[in-house]
Design an enzyme around this catalytic site. Structure first.
Site: not given
Ligand SMILES: *[C@@H]1O[C@H](CO)[C@@H](O)[C@H](O)[C@H]1NC(C)=O
Ligand SMILES: *[C@@H]1O[C@H](CO)[C@@H](O)[C@H](O)[C@H]1NC(C)=O
Ligand SMILES: *[C@@H]1O[C@H](CO)[C@@H](O)[C@H](O)[C@H]1NC(C)=O
Ligand SMILES: *[C@@H]1O[C@H](CO)[C@@H](O)[C@H](O)[C@H]1NC(C)=O
Ligand SMILES: *[C@@H]1O[C@H](CO)[C@@H](O)[C@H](O)[C@H]1NC(C)=O
Length: 441
Positions: A108, A317
């Site tokens: 992440d 992201d």
């Protein structure tokens, strides 16, 4: 014989020490949650289940990011990380403890902490692998209050005469993990040499109270934070660079290479990572405009900039699948692509997407190209058809970009077959379209 064993042991220790300096250099593998190779693969999910999950996931991940930035909306102060991705994400495998046990975490780029579920569980969600048991590991150690790792937490509490530093990480979808900040040996395999990188004293959250909101089949035991804050995987290893190249989602049996350190590939188009007032949770980029078939959309200049109140902006992201664009810009994009495309527009019966065509994969080439213009001279990223159009599960190809009233996100669908590099010291992100199934030259 005894002598030679001792010798190789020393070499192993030496490699561990070297690996803690900034000369670390290894290639890991990112495995998509829909891949049969993924520990989370659900063979019962249909393609349309997967698309629905990915849309829901992109939207809810976004709603967190939005929520966390909105003034006046009371979010508990421990809600500090993006939601835990559910439908579509990438995981990395590793070993933890002595003796080493296998585990994995969601990679992440929008959070910092490495954490995983740990025994003793006050509350744990189901996971297929045995839950990590620190009492069986000789290298496990609790981080004490007052140690720099504890001070680096956004939110910690000290218990039992400062012997225990507790962390709590909350996600907007009400998933959370709470436990003891700890330190362990972690082993990551280098997928080129097959050798192991042994990392000593890695700080991580040993989660004893973990909640996951939408339990769907199997769950990742934890997360691996890749942002630039001090407890992230990158910062703990003093790494300045990493890069990944996501293989096309239809090549589900392949894993995607991720390079850390010197072998990271920072090549091609370069755009700065923006400094938005000490906000280091996310990698903000400057998206200055969008073109359809070489014609720039009349998007107002500040559409993708972070506003004074912290709202807005554009981030890249690894935890969201579909790109989300400011709804004003999104509406212009839809209108212009439809205008410049000769195929007839068809309504999406699944109601997931706004612009769809009933065409063959070859006919996608008839649809107007979309280009993202990033900050920098000539930093013009032409989205390939594969990165732009998704099968909606109902026989149509639909624009895989969703509208948002908050800040905008470049998701992983739009990063397929692009080498994406991050140099956090030089503060640049790079893009180089390529075939990610071919090993880097
Ligand atoms: C890497 O470490 C794991 C865990 O200790 C072990 O099972 C594996 O055999 C090691 N691989 C190599 C190539 O040493
Ligand atoms: C979206 O774009 C419009 C038009 O440029 C702008 O007024 C608005 O502030 C943007 N929204 C966000 C959340 O940045
Ligand atoms: C595209 O836009 C132009 C200019 O606004 C308009 O004249 C034309 O009719 C539109 N074409 C289609 C197919 O919508
Ligand atoms: C797409 O076109 C095919 C053949 O032209 C047709 O059979 C099918 O029903 C269409 N699908 C949709 C969702 O419109
Ligand atoms: C990452 O952290 C380092 C050290 O704090 C800092 O110098 C650098 O500017 C940061 N980069 C980004 C992209 O935040």
């Amino acid at each position: 014989m005894a002598g030679s064993t001792g010798f190789s042991l020393n070499i192993a220790v030496l490699i561990s020490l070297i690996s803690l300096s900034s000369s670390i250099d290894f290639q890991g593998s990112l495995i998509h949650s829909n891949s049969p190779r993924s520990p989370l693969y659900n063979p019962k999910a249909t393609p349309s289940d997967r698309i629905k999950a990915a849309v829901a996931d992109s939207l809810s991940r976004h709603s967190y990011l939005e929520f966390s930035k909105s003034p006046g909306r009371a979010s508990p102060d421990w809600v500090q990380a993006p939601m835990r991705p559910h439908g579509s994400f990438y995981v990395m495998s590793y070993y933890i403890g002595t003796p080493a046990t296998e585990t994995f975490g969601i990679a992440d780029t929008a959070s910092d902490l490495i954490w995983l579920q740990c025994l003793r569980c006050d509350d744990c969600f189901d996971q297929k692998l045995p839950i990590f048991d620190p009492s069986k590991s000789s290298s496990y150690r609790r981080v004490k209050c007052g140690e720099p790792e504890c001070d680096a937490l956004n939110n910690f509490r000290c218990k039992h005469d400062y012997d225990i530093c507790t962390y709590r990480i909350g996600y907007m979808d009400e998933s959370s993990s709470e436990g003891e900040l700890s330190s362990e040996t972690m082993i990551f395999s280098d997928s080129r040499s097959g050798g192991n990188y042994t990392l000593l004293n890695m700080a991580f959250g040993c989660g004893h109270r973990n909640f996951e909101r939408d339990l769907v089949g199997d769950n990742a035991p934890g997360m691996i934070g890749l942002n630039n804050k001090s407890l992230s995987f990158l910062s703990q290893l003093h790494l300045n660079e990493f890069s990944y190249c996501l293989v096309p989602l239809d090549e589900v049996s392949l894993s995607s290479p991720i390079h850390f350190g010197l072998s990271a590939s920072i090549v091609g188009l370069m755009t700065p990572i923006l400094d938005v007032g000490g906000q280091e949770d996310f990698y903000y980029l400057g998206l200055e405009g969008i073109s359809v078939k070489n014609e720039k959309l009349p998007i107002p200049a500040d559409t993708f900039t972070v506003k004074e109140n912290g709202i807005g902006g554009f981030i890249i992201d690894s935890g969201a699948m579909y790109t989300m664009l400011n709804s004003t810009a999104h509406a212009m994009l839809i209108k212009e692509v439809a205008n410049k495309t000769s195929l007839p527009r068809v309504d999406d019966a699944t109601e997931l997407f706004d612009l769809c065509y009933n065409c063959s994969i070859q006919e996608l080439d008839l649809i107007a190209d979309i280009t993202f213009h990033f900050t920098g001279v000539g930093v013009d990223l032409i989205l390939s058809k594969m990165n732009t159009w998704t099968d909606n599960g109902d026989g149509l190809y639909c624009l895989a970009i969703l509208p948002t009233d908050g800040f905008s996100i470049m998701g992983t669908y739009q990063q397929q077959n692009i080498n994406v590099g991050y140099d956090v010291m030089k503060r640049v992100v790079s893009f180089k379209p390529m075939d990610c199934t071919k090993p880097l030259a």
